[in-house]
Design a protein around this motif. Structure first.
Motif, PDB file in Angstrom:
ATOM      1  N   ASP A 271       0.959  -0.956   0.286  1.00 45.66           N
ATOM      2  CA  ASP A 271      -0.412   0.354   0.019  1.00 45.66           C
ATOM      3  C   ASP A 271       0.894   1.333   0.309  1.00 45.66           C
ATOM      4  O   ASP A 271       1.019   1.285   0.623  1.00 45.66           O
ATOM      5  N   ARG A 272       1.116   1.665  -1.267  1.00 41.71           N
ATOM      6  CA  ARG A 272       1.943   2.940  -1.095  1.00 41.71           C
ATOM      7  C   ARG A 272       1.735   4.234  -2.339  1.00 41.71           C
ATOM      8  O   ARG A 272       1.196   2.945  -3.622  1.00 41.71           O
ATOM      9  N   GLN A 295      -9.869  -1.301  -5.199  1.00 44.90           N
ATOM     10  CA  GLN A 295      -9.615  -1.668  -3.931  1.00 44.90           C
ATOM     11  C   GLN A 295      -9.481  -1.312  -3.106  1.00 44.90           C
ATOM     12  O   GLN A 295     -10.614  -0.352  -2.716  1.00 44.90           O
ATOM     13  N   SER A 298      -6.421  -0.473   3.405  1.00 43.01           N
ATOM     14  CA  SER A 298      -5.733  -1.066   4.019  1.00 43.01           C
ATOM     15  C   SER A 298      -5.864  -1.071   5.509  1.00 43.01           C
ATOM     16  O   SER A 298      -6.645   0.178   5.983  1.00 43.01           O
ATOM     17  N   SER A 303      -1.083  -2.882   3.400  1.00 44.36           N
ATOM     18  CA  SER A 303      -0.791  -4.048   2.339  1.00 44.36           C
ATOM     19  C   SER A 303      -2.168  -3.986   2.074  1.00 44.36           C
ATOM     20  O   SER A 303      -3.618  -3.293   2.580  1.00 44.36           O
ATOM     21  N   THR A 304      -2.907  -3.779   0.907  1.00 45.53           N
ATOM     22  CA  THR A 304      -4.204  -3.773   0.599  1.00 45.53           C
ATOM     23  C   THR A 304      -4.407  -4.988  -0.688  1.00 45.53           C
ATOM     24  O   THR A 304      -4.010  -4.737  -1.438  1.00 45.53           O
TER      25      THR A 304
END
Ligand code: ASP
Ligand code: MG
Length: 405
Positions: A271-272, A295, A298, A303-304
């Motif tokens: 997750d970035r 999406q 997160s 993370s997602t």
């Protein structure tokens, strides 16, 4: 008196008797005092056959020559229709795409119409002559024959209607209009009297096969009213018009489904910033068309999960692309599920009515149908469900929104 462009598809000109039937219909419209131009497709099956011939010699053959071959079907049908009209006593003549010309870009096999020089057609119409013009074909800036891509004749017809300033473009086909849902599945589906351009656009791109999506885009841009009607039955069809031309205010106009989609989920993606671009950029470069994208928020900030849909034929290619960017986006695993279908409820009335989504979700829940993914736009709510429930879901929603005949 109106100025009309009439378009007949491949089934409508499928054999000599049908071409005579089309000529009689065209004559009746002209005899009623209208100015008429006609756009026709190739006789049913002809284009497939021509495409097959090219493939048999070389599936990767020169696309400019492919266009020379596959445009030939329309050359036959315009000539035959002009003769059939003349035999009924009408003054009629045909033009090929390059003769007008129908100016296209040079994307052979999938050309876009840039403009149509329609002076000759306008003059013919004003003289009471019937102009017969082929769908699907045009000419590139360097004078080569082009075609618009399969099913392109609807777009040719709307483009001609815009170019001659027609009052309406009548698209004659093998169904008698646009229905609230696919009548082969939902027997209580109703034919719509009117539908807005935007709704039609959603219906067409969500799998309702009545009109080619590009033709609706073209109609919306040039504000050409379209009527979809049957070439075999003598009944009024469905008008595709501006929102202000619709009086009754139905919340939902139709329910469409898109089979042939597959769901791909990337579990625990980093997750970035930049991760979505690293997933969907390479997919686009590989020519994979992505539809829904979801999406999740997160949970841990690290993370997602990312879910998206692609055409079933593209799953293998998509998975290969995803494998290639594994190091970059650091996902835990990837899951693919081809047994899904996207169901969409569509209606401009959604903008002003509350509770539309709730009706959908409740109706599906009551039948025990699990919703896997939800996306919405201003006039559409789409859900992804297991393919086995397609028919039940369509019938249930049709009833839930009060669309049953
Ligand atoms: N004849 C072409 C095709 O079969 C174009 C059309 O029918 O619209 O794709
Ligand atoms: Mg066709």
């Amino acid at each position: 008196m109106s100025r009309l462009v009439l378009k007949f598809g491949g089934t409508s000109v499928g054999d000599v008797d049908r071409i005579r039937n089309v000529a009689a219909k065209v004559k009746a419209v002209a005899d009623a005092g209208n100015e008429v131009a006609v756009v026709v497709s190739a006789m049913a099956g002809t284009t497939d056959q021509l495409v097959g011939l090219v493939r048999d010699i070389d599936p990767r053959g020169d696309l400019r020559e492919y266009d020379v071959v596959v445009s030939a079907g329309e050359q036959i049908s315009v000539g035959l229709l002009a003769i059939a009209l003349q035999s009924l006593g009408c003054r009629a003549r045909s033009w090929l795409g390059w003769q007008l010309p129908v100016r296209c870009d040079s994307a052979h096999g999938a050309a876009r119409i840039l403009g149509i020089d329609a002076d000759a057609v306008v003059t013919a119409m004003a003289n009471g002559d019937i102009a017969v013009v082929p769908g699907f074909q045009g000419v590139s800036p360097d004078g080569r024959v082009t075609t618009l891509g399969r099913g392109g004749s609807d777009t040719s017809a709307v483009a001609l209607a815009a170019a001659v300033g027609a009052d309406r473009c009548d698209i004659y086909t093998d169904v008698d209009g646009v229905y609230t849902c696919d009548p082969r599945i939902v027997t209580r589906a109703r034919k719509l009297d009117r539908i807005t351009y935007e709704e039609m656009l959603e219906m067409a791109s969500q799998g309702a096969k009545v009109l080619q999506t590009r033709s609706v885009v073209m109609a919306l841009k040039h504000r050409v009213p379209i009527q979809v009607l049957s070439s075999f039955a003598d009944v009024p069809g469905t008008l595709v018009v501006d929102e202000e031309d619709i009086v009754e205010d139905e919340t939902i106009s139709g329910i469409a489904y898109a089979p042939g989609e597959a769901k791909i989920t990337l579990v625990r993606v980093a997750d970035r910033p930049g991760v979505a671009a690293s997933i969907f950029g390479p997919l686009a470069n590989a020519g994979v068309n992505v539809d829904m994208i979801v999406q999740n928020v997160s949970e841990d900030g690290k993370s997602t999960d990312v879910t998206f849909t692609v055409g079933r034929d593209d799953v293998a290619r998509a998975l290969k692309v995803i494998e290639g960017v594994r190091d970059e986006i650091e996902y835990e695993r990837v899951q693919a599920d081809p047994d899904v279908v996207k169901i969409s409820v569509i209606g401009v009335g959604m903008r002003s009515h509350a509770g539309v989504a709730h009706t959908m979700f409740r109706a599906l829940a009551e039948k025990g149908i699990n919703i896997q993914t939800i996306t919405t736009s201003e006039i559409k709510i789409s859900v992804l469900i297991a393919e086995d429930y397609k028919e039940l879901a369509l019938r249930t929603l049709h009833t839930a929104y009060g669309l049953d005949a």
